[in-house]
Design a protein around this motif. Sequence first.
Motif, PDB file in Angstrom:
ATOM      1  N   UNK A 286      45.063  54.976  31.409  1.00 17.38           N
ATOM      2  CA  UNK A 286      43.675  55.063  30.998  1.00 17.38           C
ATOM      3  C   UNK A 286      42.791  54.667  32.174  1.00 17.38           C
ATOM      4  N   UNK A 287      41.862  55.567  32.494  1.00 18.68           N
ATOM      5  CA  UNK A 287      40.953  55.269  33.595  1.00 18.68           C
ATOM      6  C   UNK A 287      40.072  54.068  33.261  1.00 18.68           C
ATOM      7  N   UNK A 288      39.645  53.954  32.022  1.00 18.64           N
ATOM      8  CA  UNK A 288      38.795  52.838  31.620  1.00 18.64           C
ATOM      9  C   UNK A 288      39.560  51.519  31.730  1.00 18.64           C
ATOM     10  N   UNK A 289      40.789  51.507  31.268  1.00 20.83           N
ATOM     11  CA  UNK A 289      41.593  50.281  31.341  1.00 20.83           C
ATOM     12  C   UNK A 289      41.881  49.933  32.803  1.00 20.83           C
ATOM     13  N   UNK A 290      42.127  50.945  33.635  1.00 17.79           N
ATOM     14  CA  UNK A 290      42.352  50.705  35.054  1.00 17.79           C
ATOM     15  C   UNK A 290      41.111  50.121  35.711  1.00 17.79           C
ATOM     16  N   UNK A 291      39.944  50.629  35.332  1.00 16.98           N
ATOM     17  CA  UNK A 291      38.689  50.096  35.860  1.00 16.98           C
ATOM     18  C   UNK A 291      38.470  48.652  35.442  1.00 16.98           C
ATOM     19  N   UNK A 292      38.782  48.336  34.196  1.00 17.39           N
ATOM     20  CA  UNK A 292      38.643  46.960  33.715  1.00 17.39           C
ATOM     21  C   UNK A 292      39.600  46.041  34.475  1.00 17.39           C
ATOM     22  N   UNK A 293      40.825  46.506  34.702  1.00 22.13           N
ATOM     23  CA  UNK A 293      41.791  45.693  35.455  1.00 22.13           C
ATOM     24  C   UNK A 293      41.298  45.440  36.886  1.00 22.13           C
ATOM     25  N   UNK A 294      40.777  46.477  37.530  1.00 25.16           N
ATOM     26  CA  UNK A 294      40.223  46.305  38.879  1.00 25.16           C
ATOM     27  C   UNK A 294      39.056  45.322  38.860  1.00 25.16           C
ATOM     28  N   UNK A 295      38.194  45.443  37.861  1.00 25.52           N
ATOM     29  CA  UNK A 295      37.051  44.553  37.753  1.00 25.52           C
ATOM     30  C   UNK A 295      37.512  43.107  37.576  1.00 25.52           C
ATOM     31  N   UNK A 296      38.513  42.885  36.738  1.00 21.76           N
ATOM     32  CA  UNK A 296      39.034  41.534  36.506  1.00 21.76           C
ATOM     33  C   UNK A 296      39.637  40.970  37.789  1.00 21.76           C
ATOM     34  N   UNK A 297      40.387  41.787  38.527  1.00 23.42           N
ATOM     35  CA  UNK A 297      40.968  41.316  39.790  1.00 23.42           C
ATOM     36  C   UNK A 297      39.872  40.936  40.776  1.00 23.42           C
ATOM     37  N   UNK A 298      38.833  41.756  40.861  1.00 26.12           N
ATOM     38  CA  UNK A 298      37.742  41.478  41.793  1.00 26.12           C
ATOM     39  C   UNK A 298      36.953  40.231  41.398  1.00 26.12           C
ATOM     40  N   UNK A 299      36.687  40.059  40.116  1.00 28.81           N
ATOM     41  CA  UNK A 299      35.981  38.862  39.649  1.00 28.81           C
ATOM     42  C   UNK A 299      36.815  37.625  39.939  1.00 28.81           C
ATOM     43  N   UNK A 300      38.135  37.706  39.757  1.00 35.97           N
ATOM     44  CA  UNK A 300      39.015  36.578  40.035  1.00 35.97           C
ATOM     45  C   UNK A 300      39.000  36.235  41.523  1.00 35.97           C
ATOM     46  N   UNK A 301      39.030  37.238  42.374  1.00 36.33           N
ATOM     47  CA  UNK A 301      38.965  36.987  43.820  1.00 36.33           C
ATOM     48  C   UNK A 301      37.615  36.376  44.189  1.00 36.33           C
ATOM     49  N   UNK A 302      36.536  36.873  43.608  1.00 40.27           N
ATOM     50  CA  UNK A 302      35.203  36.327  43.871  1.00 40.27           C
ATOM     51  C   UNK A 302      35.144  34.868  43.461  1.00 40.27           C
ATOM     52  N   UNK A 303      35.677  34.541  42.300  1.00 46.32           N
ATOM     53  CA  UNK A 303      35.673  33.167  41.825  1.00 46.32           C
ATOM     54  C   UNK A 303      36.444  32.257  42.782  1.00 46.32           C
ATOM     55  N   UNK A 304      37.617  32.718  43.236  1.00 42.19           N
ATOM     56  CA  UNK A 304      38.415  31.922  44.171  1.00 42.19           C
ATOM     57  C   UNK A 304      37.640  31.650  45.461  1.00 42.19           C
ATOM     58  N   UNK A 305      36.962  32.658  45.956  1.00 42.53           N
ATOM     59  CA  UNK A 305      36.160  32.486  47.173  1.00 42.53           C
ATOM     60  C   UNK A 305      34.992  31.553  46.898  1.00 42.53           C
ATOM     61  N   UNK A 306      34.317  31.742  45.788  1.00 39.95           N
ATOM     62  CA  UNK A 306      33.176  30.905  45.429  1.00 39.95           C
ATOM     63  C   UNK A 306      33.583  29.439  45.316  1.00 39.95           C
ATOM     64  N   UNK A 307      34.717  29.185  44.689  1.00 41.20           N
ATOM     65  CA  UNK A 307      35.190  27.818  44.499  1.00 41.20           C
ATOM     66  C   UNK A 307      35.508  27.161  45.847  1.00 41.20           C
ATOM     67  N   UNK A 308      36.001  27.926  46.797  1.00 37.51           N
ATOM     68  CA  UNK A 308      36.344  27.327  48.093  1.00 37.51           C
ATOM     69  C   UNK A 308      35.130  27.229  49.017  1.00 37.51           C
TER      70      UNK A 308
END
Length: 70
Positions: free
Chosen positions: A5-27
């Motif tokens: 599913x393209x929508x599910x793939x997009x959500x997964x990419x978004x979640x990965x990117x938000x998680x990476x952003x959070x890790x960077x923000x925290x550091x």
Amino acid sequence: MLKKSKAAGGVCDWIKNITMYYDVFVSVEPKKIAVRNAEQKLAEANQKKEEMDELVAKLSSELAILQADF
């Protein structure tokens, strides 16, 4: 996931990117705070240095006057 599913793939990419952003923000955020504190201390130290430079200049001029009178 993108194959199913393209929508599910997009959500997964978004979640990965938000998680990476959070890790960077925290550091990075504590480092930003430390920089702000260091800049404030530097400004205070520079102000005190300027005051001491003015005092040294004043005392040097008074010393020159006294040496000239001597």
